[in-house]
Design an enzyme around this catalytic site. Structure first.
Site, mmCIF file in Angstrom:
data_model
loop_
_atom_site.group_PDB
_atom_site.id
_atom_site.type_symbol
_atom_site.label_atom_id
_atom_site.label_comp_id
_atom_site.label_asym_id
_atom_site.label_seq_id
_atom_site.Cartn_x
_atom_site.Cartn_y
_atom_site.Cartn_z
ATOM 1 N N ASP A 1 -4.473 31.639 1.880
ATOM 2 C CA ASP A 1 -3.939 32.306 0.578
ATOM 3 C C ASP A 1 -2.972 33.000 0.612
ATOM 4 O OD1 ASP A 1 -4.754 32.910 -2.169
ATOM 5 O OD2 ASP A 1 -6.796 32.160 -1.642
ATOM 6 N N ASP B 1 -1.512 32.996 -5.097
ATOM 7 C CA ASP B 1 -2.289 33.707 -5.983
ATOM 8 C C ASP B 1 -1.484 34.124 -7.196
ATOM 9 O OD1 ASP B 1 -4.901 35.004 -6.280
ATOM 10 O OD2 ASP B 1 -3.738 36.821 -6.649
#
Ligand code: NOJ
Length: 561
Positions: free
Chosen positions: A96, A203
């Site tokens: 991520d 993100d």
């Protein structure tokens, strides 16, 4: 074809996956203990939600050190072991990447608090609104509210200015206009690529280019509860930044996996960002199909029932829109969304297994890269929380405080949370029917769902008729059939309120999916479907498929030719 176009991704939310050391929080060694489960399921790529050092204000989406592992989750050595173990099993690891914002405890931000620091411009520091006393009501530089409720600006009395945080006040937004910020991010990404990771899930990446100067948006109908994102999404320099990042990290050159999470992205944007000609991103996560069960224009907790034709039309729009250029991600679930079987299916004892299988089938036979979120392959359900004390998620807690604070009925607020809170996805993975579902020997950070005695991985793996084995077959079908990977999509029966049906076509071959997404039977002879005489049944939820009627939540996949 790029490798990840034939892959299936499995998302691990480490905090809730598997705890090896009994502190009640999942960790990297816990993941290493469960690799057989992933191998058996057959997934190709693991997307690991953040394990970086973090004060955990937003469960790790607030990062204070991008190049270290938080002790809660283990060590860098554990992560190296995970990369090696996954690679040994033929799986890839996608990290991520949270670079729209850092933690307010990141050294960059700590330094930027000093007005004289050269890091001041790494974030959006702004004076109070002209004519207002700094720190007073309404003095925020713009009228924006944060996605986690309340103003998007935090006053800093030491310097007399405000900083921007589109999420929590502990998640200050980085200023991507500053080239030094961008270079620091690319250097960090390269550090991870050198360490062996295979790509990034980015993100809220379409927030990195804001429209300048930062200015008031349209008045918000539900002040503090929702936010018109128009001025911060898909900004003027977004594609420039994405292309620059791609080149600096060698994303296209090294065939790294990328998926950009994007708020308010439509299919036209997605085509541009994921075009083979653009060298920007591999695919994006859209929110459009996840917004169909909320009242338009207001908070996601304002519910409305899903109208199946809306879902079909939206998925078809994306299938058609990215058919010739660009690529789709396919998802029902992640750590921010409620459990799909409780949402668009039926989690009662009677229909849970069949509806979970059918939802999986509808999604996995589309064109794109499917994502499985931990526990989805078990048909895990929503948490069933009824009291605010049961929740841990910052978005849910802030929303509850803001909504009840402005006089909304508490029962209604709790109903919204029960259906939509992110904690629905975050209860621990149910591994077996033992203490704490085999997740931890300690007290789990979020309660384990009581239904783990019946719904758990050990039971599912032992039962050929389980959701787990159905997902395993869906993944096998993608690997085995070119028509699943590449076939052209056509939606059937758009207006039908119970049936989801489509074809995929490749040369002479046609794959037909017919799915009943309701709890009442649908006679087959009333449906205008292609002739399936002589067709093979590739997959079905029930024994004796196609006998007169589609039973509740039944689905059948035919292959013609
Ligand atoms: C999206 C992530 O998926 C979510 O969990 C997080 O809270 C926000 N971005 C902020 O990083």
């Amino acid at each position: 074809m790029t490798w990840w176009k034939s892959s299936v991704v499995y998302q691990i939310y480490p905090r809730s996956f598997s705890d090896s050391n009994g502190d009640g929080i999942g960790d990297i060694r816990g993941i290493l203990d469960r690799l057989d489960h992933l191998s058996e399921l057959g997934v190709d790529v693991i997307w690991l939600s953040p394990v970086y050092r973090s004060p955990q204000d937003d469960n790790g989406y607030d990062i204070s050190d991008y190049t270290d592992v938080d002790p809660l989750f283990g060590t860098l050595a554990d992560l190296d072991d995970l990369i090696a173990a996954l690679h040994e099993r033929g799986m890839k690891l996608v990290m991520d990447l949270v670079v729209n914002h850092t933690s307010d405890e990141h050294p960059w931000f700590v330094e930027s608090r000093d007005q004289a620091s050269d890091k001041r411009d790494w974030y959006f520091w702004r004076p109070a609104r002209p004519g207002f006393v700094p720190g007073s009501k309404g003095a925020e530089p713009t009228n924006w509210s944060s996605l986690f409720s309340g103003p998007a600006w935090q006053y800093d009395p030491a310097s007399g200015e405000y900083y921007l945080h589109l999420f929590s006040r502990k998640q200050p937004d980085l200023n991507w206009e500053n080239p030094a910020v961008r270079q620091a991010v690319y250097a960090m990404m390269n550090w991870w690529v050198d360490r062996g990771v295979d790509g990034f899930r980015m993100d809220v990446i379409n927030l990195i280019s804001k429209t300048l100067p930062l200015a008031d948006g349209d008045a918000n109908p539900l002040d503090g509860l929702c936010y018109d994102l128009g001025l911060v999404v898909n900004g003027p320099r977004l594609e420039e930044f994405l292309a620059e990042m791609n080149a600096a990290v060698g994303i296209s050159a090294k065939q790294l996996f990328t998926v950009g999470e994007m708020l308010m992205v439509d299919v036209e944007h997605a085509r541009r960002y994921t075009s083979v000609h653009a060298d920007e991103l591999g695919m994006v996560f859209t929110f459009e199909h996840m917004s169909l069960d909320q009242q338009p224009g207001v908070s996601k907790f304002d519910l409305r029932p899903l109208h199946l034709p809306d879902l079909k039309a939206n998925l078809a729009l994306w299938q058609d829109g990215l058919a010739d250029d660009g690529w789709n991600s396919l998802y029902w679930n992640n750590h921010d969304q409620p459990r799909i079987v409780s949402r668009f299916g039926d989690d009662s004892d009677e229909h849970r297994v069949t509806s979970a299988k059918t939802l999986g089938t509808v999604l996995h036979l589309l064109r794109g890269t499917p994502y499985v979120y931990q526990g989805e392959e078990l048909g895990m359900t929503n948490a069933g929380f009824t009291r605010i004390e049961q929740y841990a998620d910052i978005e849910s807690l802030n929303y509850y405080a803001a909504a009840t604070g402005m006089g909304l009925d508490e029962a209604q607020v709790l109903r919204g949370l029960a259906v939509k809170s992110r904690d629905n996805a975050r209860t621990p993975v149910q591994w077996d029917d033992g203490v704490n579902a085999g997740f931890s020997t300690g007290r789990p950070w979020l309660p384990v769902n009581a239904n783990h005695s019946a719904i758990n991985a050990a039971a599912a793996r032992a039962d050929e008729g389980s959701v787990f084995h159905h997902y395993r077959t869906l993944i096998e079908l993608r690997h085995a059939y070119e028509i699943v990977r590449e076939g052209r999509f056509a939606l059937l029966l758009l207006e039908h309120e119970q049936v989801f049906a489509y074809t995929r076509t490749l040369g002479e071959q046609v794959l037909l999916l017919v799915a009943n997404l309701s709890c009442t039977a649908v006679p087959l002879d009333g449906l205008d479907l292609p002739d399936v005489t002589g067709a093979a049944v590739l997959l079905a939820t029930d024994a004796n498929p196609g006998a007169g009627a589609l039973r509740p939540y039944e689905s059948i996949v035919y292959l013609v030719g």
